[in-house]
Design an enzyme around this catalytic site. Structure first.
Site, short mmCIF file in Angstrom:
data_model
loop_
_atom_site.label_atom_id
_atom_site.label_comp_id
_atom_site.label_asym_id
_atom_site.label_seq_id
_atom_site.Cartn_x
_atom_site.Cartn_y
_atom_site.Cartn_z
N LYS A 35 0.85 -1.16 0.01
CA LYS A 35 -0.06 0.06 -0.11
C LYS A 35 0.92 1.04 0.27
O LYS A 35 2.22 1.16 0.37
CB LYS A 35 -0.93 0.07 1.25
CG LYS A 35 -0.39 0.07 2.55
CD LYS A 35 -1.15 -0.25 3.70
CE LYS A 35 -0.35 -0.02 5.21
NZ LYS A 35 -0.97 -0.91 6.09
N ARG A 131 -10.82 0.11 14.17
CA ARG A 131 -10.48 0.69 12.93
C ARG A 131 -11.93 0.14 11.93
O ARG A 131 -12.42 0.74 11.26
CB ARG A 131 -9.31 0.72 12.22
CG ARG A 131 -9.12 1.49 11.31
CD ARG A 131 -7.62 1.81 10.71
NE ARG A 131 -7.02 0.27 10.26
CZ ARG A 131 -5.80 0.19 9.68
NH1 ARG A 131 -5.05 1.12 9.89
NH2 ARG A 131 -5.29 -0.80 9.34
N HIS A 160 -6.38 -7.42 12.76
CA HIS A 160 -5.22 -6.54 12.58
C HIS A 160 -4.68 -6.25 14.05
O HIS A 160 -5.72 -5.71 14.96
CB HIS A 160 -5.48 -5.33 11.76
CG HIS A 160 -4.15 -4.41 11.51
ND1 HIS A 160 -2.91 -4.87 11.29
CD2 HIS A 160 -4.03 -3.19 11.48
CE1 HIS A 160 -2.11 -3.94 10.65
NE2 HIS A 160 -2.54 -2.74 11.16
N ARG A 216 1.31 -11.05 7.14
CA ARG A 216 1.08 -9.81 6.24
C ARG A 216 1.90 -8.48 6.86
O ARG A 216 1.48 -7.44 7.14
CB ARG A 216 -0.27 -9.45 6.61
CG ARG A 216 -1.31 -9.09 5.42
CD ARG A 216 -2.70 -8.93 5.91
NE ARG A 216 -2.89 -8.03 7.21
CZ ARG A 216 -3.70 -8.23 8.14
NH1 ARG A 216 -4.11 -9.53 8.18
NH2 ARG A 216 -3.79 -7.55 9.24
N CYS A 320 12.95 25.07 4.40
CA CYS A 320 12.22 25.87 3.74
C CYS A 320 11.43 24.72 2.71
O CYS A 320 11.43 23.56 2.68
CB CYS A 320 12.87 26.90 2.92
SG CYS A 320 14.02 27.83 3.93
N ASP A 322 11.49 24.36 -0.51
CA ASP A 322 12.25 23.87 -1.63
C ASP A 322 13.82 23.67 -1.29
O ASP A 322 14.58 22.95 -2.16
CB ASP A 322 12.33 24.77 -2.73
CG ASP A 322 10.84 24.86 -3.37
OD1 ASP A 322 10.21 24.01 -4.06
OD2 ASP A 322 10.28 25.90 -2.89
C1 LIG Z 1 -0.35 -1.71 6.83
C2 LIG Z 1 -0.72 -2.88 7.09
C3 LIG Z 1 -0.20 -4.17 7.43
C4 LIG Z 1 1.42 -4.03 7.55
O1 LIG Z 1 1.83 -3.37 8.70
P1 LIG Z 1 3.41 -3.21 8.96
O2 LIG Z 1 3.47 -2.91 10.22
O3 LIG Z 1 4.06 -2.56 7.98
O4 LIG Z 1 3.93 -4.63 8.77
C5 LIG Z 1 -0.74 -5.26 7.57
N1 LIG Z 1 -2.15 -5.45 7.62
C6 LIG Z 1 -2.73 -4.30 7.54
C7 LIG Z 1 -4.51 -4.47 7.63
C8 LIG Z 1 -2.30 -2.99 7.13
O5 LIG Z 1 -2.98 -1.99 7.04
#
Ligand SMILES: *Cc1c(COP(=O)(O)O)cnc(C)c1O
Length: 383
Positions: A35, A131, A160, A216, A320, A322
């Site tokens: 992402k 979330r 998560h 993940r 600044c 730039d």
């Molecule tokens: C960003 C994200 C991850 C990865 O997290 P890291 O801390 O970068 O390993 C895994 N699962 C979800 C749902 C995320 O949003």
């Protein structure tokens, strides 16, 4: 847009980091999180490299990101973590939606029916992140409702962690217990095991019981450990135990810049907006072609350092839009047009995204995405 900084991304470092992850998780499938344009490293190039390394899945935040990958010819399964806007895209691009409510499941089922197709989905459970995901007391019932939708196939289950990066793992434990309870009752009810994943990088590193059927990770792929930020927070919570061991990761991103000008100024010269720095001696001030418009935070004013000729030069005065000024008085060999390293190694010195994150009271993730996504990128293989 061509601006000052260049992000040099070492794709072989990313392959190396993937191998490190695989070793830790005993070759479980890795869902590579790409992402935010692969945390600033460029999602297409990074994904192509990961594909060469036989990655099982990619994960992105929004369908637009997945579209770019598909357009680049990337045809590995892609999990869309957050988006629900373009239902059609999930079918047209063969993406895997993450479902956080029954309503989205129903629209997907209806679209699938129209197309006489079956769509594979992963269902997200909110176990404490607060979330996204099914939450409350009806999680089990909701999943059963979704499982009965005729055009939906529940392929996976995910959740998560909100703080798997702490040495105090009690909340992460609670989250895993909640997740396990749901997945066990669902498996029993639908009489098959469901492919389950919950481990982000922090959990990959510190929480083996959470590795489940796949992991993940994001930040680890790019060569950083979330433990650094954990240490920092742990310190502020005064739990210094369980110091993590060193991990074999190589930061993939180097941010480079050029020394635009060197100016000789007398003692007592104010530098940059607000005169927050005034020279105390006859000085050589370098002017860099990087500023906060490039993602180089204004919080680095009078705080951060850069590398010139293998030596550390401090930022002087405010950053600044730039431009940024540095003190080169002690680096006599510095010349205009010299290469300046903002993040990365030069000679024996090294500046990491963690170092910059400390200076701005943030995490490496924000440093990498801020700078990486606004710099011109080039790709190398150094390892
Ligand atoms: C960003 C994200 C991850 C990865 O997290 P890291 O801390 O970068 O390993 C895994 N699962 C979800 C749902 C995320 O949003």
């Amino acid at each position: 847009m061509t601006r000052g900084p260049v992000a040099e991304v070492d794709l072989s470092a990313i392959a190396h980091n993937l191998h490190t992850i695989r070793k830790i998780v005993k070759d479980r499938p890795v869902i590579a999180v790409v992402k935010a344009d692969a945390y600033g490293h460029g999602a297409i190039e990074v994904s192509k490299k990961l594909l060469e390394e036989g990655i099982s899945y990619l994960a992105v935040a929004f369908t637009g990101e997945a579209k770019e990958l598909r357009n680049a010819g990337i045809n590995v399964p892609i999990i869309v973590l957050f988006d629900r806007a373009e239902i059609k895209d999930f079918f047209d691009l063969q993406l895997i939606p993450v479902i956080s409510n029954t309503e989205t499941a129903l629209s997907l089922s209806n679209e699938a029916k129209k197309r006489a197709a079956i769509i594979k989905v992963h269902i997200k459970i909110d176990t404490g992140m607060g979330r996204l995901g099914l939450n409350g007391h009806d999680v089990f019932k909701e999943i059963i409702t979704i499982s009965k939708m005729p055009y939906i196939e529940i392929e996976g289950l995910l959740s998560h962690f909100s703080e798997a990066d702490l040495s105090d793992r009690s909340f992460a434990n609670q989250q895993l217990e909640r997740f396990n309870a749901v997945r066990e009752s669902i498996s029993k009810k639908i009489k098959r095991k469901i492919f389950s994943h919950i481990a982000n990088s922090a959990a990959v590193l510190t929480f083996e019981e959470s590795h489940l059927d796949a992991v993940r990770p994001g930040i680890m792929l790019y060569g950083y450990s979330p433990i650094k930020s954990m240490e920092r927070r742990a310190k502020s919570r005064e739990s210094e135990k369980n110091k993590p061991q060193a991990i074999d990761l190589i930061p993939a991103m180097t941010i480079k810049n050029r020394l635009l000008y060197i100016r000789n100024v007398p003692s007592g010269t104010p530098v940059s907006y607000g005169r927050t720095f005034i020279t105390k001696r006859q000085s050589r001030i370098g002017v860099l072609a990087i500023g906060y418009a490039d993602g180089y935070s204004r919080l680095f004013s009078n705080k951060a350092e850069v590398l010139v000729r293998g030596k550390r030069a401090p930022i002087v005065g405010r950053v600044c839009m730039d431009l940024t000024m540095i003190d080169l008085t002690d680096i006599e060999e510095a010349r205009e047009n010299d290469e300046v390293v903002i993040i990365g190694q030069q000679g024996d010195e090294k500046i990491t995204a963690d170092e910059l994150a400390d200076k701005a009271n943030t995490i490496s993730y924000e440093i990498l995405t801020s700078l990486g996504n606004r710099s011109r990128r080039i790709y190398v293989e150094n390892h």
